[in-house]
Every structure is written in structure tokens, then in C-alpha cells.
Design a protein around this motif. Structure first.
Motif, short mmCIF file in Angstrom:
data_model
loop_
_atom_site.label_atom_id
_atom_site.label_comp_id
_atom_site.label_asym_id
_atom_site.label_seq_id
_atom_site.Cartn_x
_atom_site.Cartn_y
_atom_site.Cartn_z
N PRO A 1 -75.31 -16.34 18.10
CA PRO A 1 -75.09 -15.41 16.87
C PRO A 1 -76.28 -14.82 16.44
CG PRO A 1 -75.36 -17.93 16.34
CD PRO A 1 -75.08 -17.60 17.79
N HIS A 2 -76.16 -13.59 15.93
CA HIS A 2 -77.39 -12.61 15.43
C HIS A 2 -78.13 -13.38 14.20
CE1 HIS A 2 -74.89 -11.04 12.37
NE2 HIS A 2 -74.13 -10.31 13.15
N GLY B 1 -74.09 -5.76 10.87
CA GLY B 1 -72.98 -6.12 12.02
C GLY B 1 -71.86 -5.21 12.33
N ILE B 2 -71.27 -4.88 11.06
CA ILE B 2 -70.13 -4.00 10.83
C ILE B 2 -70.58 -2.60 11.48
CG2 ILE B 2 -68.24 -3.03 9.67
CD1 ILE B 2 -68.78 -5.55 7.70
N PRO C 1 -67.20 -10.62 0.34
CA PRO C 1 -66.11 -10.12 0.12
C PRO C 1 -66.10 -9.07 -0.94
CG PRO C 1 -65.28 -12.24 0.68
CD PRO C 1 -66.71 -12.02 0.54
N TRP D 1 -70.36 -18.43 16.44
CA TRP D 1 -70.82 -17.16 15.83
C TRP D 1 -70.55 -17.13 14.38
CZ3 TRP D 1 -69.87 -12.83 20.05
CH2 TRP D 1 -70.50 -13.44 21.41
N LYS E 1 -70.23 -17.24 10.72
CA LYS E 1 -71.21 -17.99 9.57
C LYS E 1 -70.40 -18.07 8.33
CE LYS E 1 -75.00 -15.39 11.70
NZ LYS E 1 -75.44 -14.18 11.89
N CYS F 1 -68.93 -16.18 6.07
CA CYS F 1 -69.14 -15.25 5.03
C CYS F 1 -67.80 -14.91 4.19
CB CYS F 1 -69.56 -13.93 5.54
SG CYS F 1 -68.78 -13.00 6.52
N ASP F 2 -66.49 -15.07 4.86
CA ASP F 2 -65.26 -15.12 3.98
C ASP F 2 -64.75 -13.78 3.78
OD1 ASP F 2 -63.61 -16.74 2.36
OD2 ASP F 2 -64.36 -16.09 0.67
N ILE F 3 -65.50 -12.50 4.55
CA ILE F 3 -64.92 -11.19 4.54
C ILE F 3 -63.51 -11.34 5.19
CG2 ILE F 3 -65.18 -8.96 5.70
CD1 ILE F 3 -68.18 -9.23 4.89
N LYS G 1 -60.60 -12.79 2.86
CA LYS G 1 -60.33 -12.00 1.61
C LYS G 1 -59.79 -10.60 1.98
CE LYS G 1 -61.44 -14.87 -1.61
NZ LYS G 1 -62.30 -16.00 -0.83
N MET G 2 -60.44 -10.09 3.27
CA MET G 2 -59.89 -8.77 3.55
C MET G 2 -58.43 -8.56 4.17
SD MET G 2 -61.75 -7.02 2.39
CE MET G 2 -63.39 -6.37 1.89
N GLU H 1 -61.23 -8.35 12.66
CA GLU H 1 -62.01 -8.13 13.76
C GLU H 1 -62.86 -6.99 13.45
OE1 GLU H 1 -60.01 -7.20 17.52
OE2 GLU H 1 -61.81 -5.98 18.46
N LEU I 1 -64.10 -5.84 10.44
CA LEU I 1 -64.87 -6.28 9.54
C LEU I 1 -65.81 -7.62 9.95
CD1 LEU I 1 -63.16 -5.07 6.34
CD2 LEU I 1 -64.71 -3.63 7.43
N CYS I 2 -65.75 -8.17 10.66
CA CYS I 2 -66.42 -9.37 11.06
C CYS I 2 -68.00 -9.13 11.21
CB CYS I 2 -65.80 -10.29 12.10
SG CYS I 2 -66.86 -11.74 12.45
N PRO I 3 -68.91 -9.29 10.50
CA PRO I 3 -70.30 -8.86 10.71
C PRO I 3 -70.89 -9.59 12.03
CG PRO I 3 -69.81 -9.58 8.46
CD PRO I 3 -68.73 -9.74 9.01
N ASP I 4 -70.16 -10.57 12.32
CA ASP I 4 -70.69 -11.44 13.27
C ASP I 4 -70.04 -11.51 14.81
OD1 ASP I 4 -72.96 -12.86 11.89
OD2 ASP I 4 -71.24 -13.35 10.47
N ALA J 1 -67.25 -12.44 15.51
CA ALA J 1 -66.70 -13.83 15.88
C ALA J 1 -65.19 -13.65 16.26
CB ALA J 1 -66.90 -14.91 14.86
N VAL J 2 -64.69 -12.71 15.65
CA VAL J 2 -63.03 -12.50 15.45
C VAL J 2 -63.00 -11.68 16.50
CG1 VAL J 2 -61.13 -12.23 14.33
CG2 VAL J 2 -63.08 -13.16 13.13
#
Lengths: 277, 294
Positions: free
Chosen positions: A21-22, A31-32, A222, B236, B238, B240-242, B245-246, B275, B277-280, B282-283
Motif C-alpha cells: 500500500p502507498h 490516489g484517486i 467521505p 492495501w 486503509k 477510509c470509509d469512502i 459511504k459512496m 473501485e 473512488l478507492c484512493p488505495d 484496494a477495490v
């Protein structure tokens, strides 16, 4: 599934998976933005060997380290200067600069205006998270009015920069702004920037959840990313002190096009004309 | 301990990487020394180290302290919040009488992966805790991060090490606890005091170096009702919950470890917002054959 396109984009083909992971914080928008860039690169069909990514210093500077292509981690604020040399020497490469708001507008502000002025063929992706995240949360040129940072404990009183207006005024060939919340739109914008023969400046609205978000009590990741759509950034650009910079709301999309001659081609033509009998 | 004005100060060097709480440990120690009427000088290097770079902090205390910098090789106690940072500073310690207190947690920097081929050796320090403890006078190598995780918050690993440090200095434990109570944010006082005690207990029970910490599991694939699959790379994620919630169908959730999982496969339409909006990264949404979709 009929709704799914057959054109496959798997971001892992473009990543150094052993580095993941970064190191970015949970919920960080960088990342996005990286996904948007790599998706655009994939859609444009640019081979990895022909892609050169130049990064500066900061959270944005580390983004490039995860790309499985030619990547170049340079000094603070100078990725555009390094990329200028690279693009002049190797016009066959697709040069992309990933930089941050502090890196691009404060420390490297001079390089930005001259890169816009020269109109050399490259794409500058500025990740705007309103703060110097990595160096300790200091105020940046895009930090909104009244925001708390480690160097503005009583709220930021500095006027805010509109980076796109600056790039247009300095003569950039293609200027656009997108947000990480609307990933496909940002991807399309970056794709247009890559296609443009000249200097393309794209501002990607990103988020700093841990340092900026926590200090300003903006809520969870979010909530912060949703605010991109519903008032956080328009407020940033609206509550500024100086009238000339003031805008009612932040504009998204293609903000400027300028089909001036590209510098690299013009320079090579000038040299050839001088050398040839 | 410095009782007279002529005796040299006690030197404590605290090292780690950005974000671990090196400065917090040194500030607690400095405040405690001030309470005991000692002169304290502290100096640190941080800044660019935010999240991942090298951080160190010198704390010197005694009846009279002139310089804030510990002379090379005169560190009495070296506290390392990260394993390789501890090794980096080993030669700053007194060879015979120094005390080495280290977390065996490894935070591997990207530079350790110069060779990008899969399965390549990393450039991280290969020395085992047992081999390093052989080299120092008094050494403690504990997996403070795992102890902290057991208490519910990995961020208090520095307090676990502070507890271990407290056994190596002659200050009464009540003083440590009262300084710690004043220093940490009010809602974390209870868990910090538990962590402090866990660090003291670990030293007093004479535990040996912890074994290698296990990496989180790899990918978990859930099959959704419409035939596609949702792959979540737990190593991977983390939390973040994005994605939770999204998701327009609200079919994801964070499990008890704080990692994303597909809770309602029947509701998942494969729209790929998670997928995207996952900043990592991971999805991943895969089609029925396990291939990625655009």
C-alpha cells in the motif's frame, strides 16, 4: 453485463505493486487522481516506455513513485524545470508533471508561468489539496480564507490563488479543472490535456483528510470528498480578499484553450533553419 | 543520575519515523525532568520527515546541562520506535553501559525496494532482534505496535515504549503517570495509561523478542448476485470509509478490523464507484471470469 465496457482498464498494470500500500493517509484524494491519470494514459494508448512522469516534493511528489513507467523525483518546486529539459531533449516522450499546490504555485510558481509562456508539449497535473501536507501542514497559496493550518493558527487571512486563471493568463495551451469526486470527468479532462500539442495545465481538486481535514474539523473522508461538490471549494474561491481574483464559485471543466505554436517544434525548426544551408 | 553539579547529564536519544510520536515521548520525559527540578535540554530534527522519514530527538537532563546535543557515543538510553531507525543510531550509544529499547515493528521505506521484480529481496535491515541484543549492554526488543493493537489503537505504541523507558530511569512511576495524563488528549488518557503499564509489565516480565509480525491477508473476493466479483485487497485497504459511504446501493461496510467488505452481495450492481473512488486501489470489480472490467 451489457452496461460494462469491454475495454479493460486494470490500474495494477500501471502500478509498482510491490510498493503498495502507498504511503498516503486514509482517504487522501491523491490516489484517486493517480487513477484518473493512469486511466487517461490507458485510453490514449500510451505505452509505459513512452510515458515519463516528473514529480516534485510533497505528498504529490510521492504519487509518481508508484507508477510503473519512467518516473523522475526532482527537487521542491522544480518538476516543470526538469520536465522542460526532458521534453526538449526527448520530444518522443509523453511528459507528465505531477505537482502539488505548494510545489507548483508557491515554490515553483516562477517555473509554472514560464512553462505556460513557452507552451512546450507536456501535461502538468496539479493536485490541489489546499495545504502542504507532507512538510507539516503549512498554509499554501490555495488554502481557503479563514482556514486553520499549522502556520495560520488564527485562520488564513491571505488571498487565495486561482491556479487556472494564472495558467490562462500566462498563455498555457490547455487549461482545465476537475475534481477527484468526479473521476470519469477528470480522466477525460486529463486525456484531452495529453492530446493537446502544447502545455496543458490541469488542476485536480484533491483532499487532505488527515492534516487539513482534521485541523479544520471537516469530518470523515467521505464527507470531505462530497464537499467538493457542495460548497467547500466554492467557499474557498469566493471568500477571498482581493477583488480581481474573486469568483462566485469554482468552475469545473475546460477553462481555456490557446492554439499558440508549440515551443519544442518551433525551436527545432529555428535550429534547423539556421544549420541547414 | 546527576545529583551534583559536576556530574554529567543523562542522555536519552529517541528515534523513529515521522508520525510515530518521537516528539511526544521526548516532551513527556522533558516535562517529567522539569518537575523533578532538573535542567533539561531537548533538540529534535523533524519536518520533511512527516509520515515516513527519519526523526530523532535528543533529551539531556541533569543538574547542569550546557549543550542540547548528545556527544557521539555518549547516549545512555536509546529508544527506537522503529526497528531500522534503532539500528541506524546504535553507534550513538555508550558501548558498555547503554540501554537499547526498540520496537521490532518494521516500517519499510520505498527505497528498500530498488529491485522491482516480484519476490525480490528488500533492502531493509536484515539483522534479527536477537542478534542486535547481543551487541548492546542492556537491550529490550518488544513488538510495541502489536501490544498497542491489542489495546485497540496502534498509535499508542510510543506510550508502550515510554512505559519500557520508565523502568530504565529512576523517577517514581506516579510522576510519569501524572505527566502523561496531562500531556495526552483527554479522551485518550485511559488507553494511554494502559499502554504505559503494558510497557512496564513487558520489561518486568522479562519477555524475549517478539516473532515477526504477520502481514495482513491478501485479497478477498466476494461474488455478487449479477455474476461479477468484488475483490478487496485487505493489505492495501486503509479503512477510509469512502467506498462504504459512496456506494449507491450501500452494500459495503467496514468489518470489525476496519477493512472494507461486501456485506450485501445481492444488492451490488457492479457500478464500480467503489473501485473508482478507492484512493488505495484496494477495490477491483471483476467480471464473472475473474477479469477486470473497464
Amino acid at each position: 453485463m451489457d452496461t460494462l465496457s469491454l475495454d479493460t482498464f486494470d490500474i495494477r498494470a500501471y502500478l509498482r505493486e510491490d510498493l503498495l500500500p502507498h504511503f498516503m493517509c486514509p482517504g487522501c484524494g491523491h490516489g484517486i487522481a493517480l487513477r484518473a491519470l493512469l486511466w487517461a494514459v490507458h485510453e490514449r494508448g500510451i505505452p509505459k516506455d513512452r510515458l515519463a512522469v516528473v514529480c516534485g516534493i510533497g505528498c504529490s511528489g510521492r504519487v509518481g513513485a508508484y507508477i510503473d513507467a519512467n518516473t523522475y523525483h526532482t527537487t521542491h518546486g522544480r518538476p516543470l524545470a526538469f520536465a522542460t529539459g526532458l521534453a526538449l531533449a526527448r520530444p518522443d516522450l509523453e511528459v507528465v508533471v505531477i505537482t502539488g499546490d505548494g510545489d507548483c504555485l508557491a515554490i515553483g510558481g516562477n517555473h509554472l508561468i514560464h512553462a505556460c509562456r513557452r507552451n512546450l508539449n507536456m501535461t502538468c497535473l496539479m493536485l490541489n489539496n489546499e495545504i502542504y501536507g507532507m512538510t507539516g501542514g503549512q498554509v499554501s497559496p490555495t488554502t481557503g480564507g479563514g482556514r486553520l493550518t499549522s502556520t495560520t493558527p488564527y485562520g488564513n487571512a491571505e488571498p487565495t490563488f486561482d491556479a487556472c486563471a494564472l495558467a490562462i493568463a500566462a498563455g498555457a495551451g490547455f487549461v482545465g479543472r476537475g475534481m477527484t469526486l468526479q473521476l470519469p470527468a477528470l480522466k477525460t479532462l486529463i486525456g484531452e490535456g495529453l492530446a493537446h500539442p502544447g502545455f496543458s495545465f490541469i488542476e485536480a481538486i484533491s483532499d487532505c483528510t488527515e492534516i487539513f481535514g482534521r485541523k479544520n474539523d471537516l469530518g470523515s473522508a467521505p464527507e470531505i470528498i462530497l464537499r467538493q461538490k457542495s460548497g467547500m471549494r466554492p467557499d474557498t474561491y469566493g471568500n477571498i480578499v482581493d477583488r480581481p481574483f474573486q469568483a462566485k464559485a469554482m468552475r469545473i471543466g475546460v477553462l481555456g484553450r490557446n492554439d499558440r505554436p508549440e515551443y519544442g517544434a518551433a525551436y527545432r525548426a529555428a535550429v534547423a533553419a539556421r544549420i541547414a544551408p | 543520575m546527576a545529583d551534583t553539579e559536576t556530574s554529567p547529564p543523562t542522555n536519552v536519544l529517541i528515534v523513529g519515523v515521522g508520525g510515530q510520536g518521537v516528539i511526544m515521548v521526548s516532551k513527556v520525559l522533558a516535562a517529567l525532568c522539569q518537575l523533578h527540578g532538573l535542567q533539561v535540554k531537548q533538540s529534535e530534527v523533524h519536518g520533511m520527515a512527516k509520515r515516513g522519514g527519519s526523526v530523532f530527538s535528543h533529551v539531556r537532563f541533569g543538574a547542569q546541562v550546557w549543550s542540547p546535543i548528545i556527544p557521539h557515543g555518549e547516549t545512555d538510553i536509546l529508544v527506537a520506535l522503529e526497528w531500522s531507525e534503532g539500528l541506524r543510531w546504535l553507534d550513538a550509544m555508550r558501548r558498555d553501559s547503554g540501554t537499547f529499547i526498540a520496537d521490532t515493528q518494521q516500517i519499510v521505506p520505498p527505497i528498500a525496494f530498488r529491485d522491482r521484480r516480484p519476490g525480490a529481496r528488500s533492502g531493509y535491515a536484515p539483522q534479527s532482534p536477537a542478534a542486535v541484543l547481543e551487541m548492546v549492554g542492556t537491550g529490550f526488543a518488544l513488538d510495541a505496535t502489536r501490544v498497542a493493537a491489542g489495546l485497540g489503537n496502534t498509535r499508542i505504541a510510543n506510550t508502550v515504549l515510554l512505559g519500557a523507558l520508565s523502568t530504565a530511569l529512576p523517577f517514581p512511576v506516579e510522576g510519569w503517570i501524572s505527566v502523561l495524563r496531562d500531556f495526552v488528549p483527554p479522551h485518550t488518557v485511559a488507553v494511554n495509561l494502559k499502554a504505559f503499564q503494558a510497557g512496564r509489565d513487558w520489561v518486568e516480565s522479562g519477555s524475549r523478542p517478539a516473532e515477526e509480525a504477520a502481514r495482513p491477508a491478501g485479497a478477498r473476493v466476494a461474488v455478487a448476485a449479477r455474476g461479477h466479483r468484488l475483490e478487496i485487497t485487505e493489505a492495501w485497504c486503509k479503512g477510509c470509509d469512502i467506498c462504504v459511504k459512496m456506494c449507491p446501493e450501500r452494500c459495503l461496510r467496514l468489518d470489525e478490523r476496519g477493512l472494507a467488505e461486501l456485506a450485501n452481495p445481492a444488492a451490488c450492481t457492479g457500478c464500480r464507484v467503489c473501485e473508482w473512488l478507492c484512493p488505495d486501489f484496494a477495490v477491483r470489480v471483476l467480471d464473472g471470469l475473474g477479469q477486470p472490467v473497464a
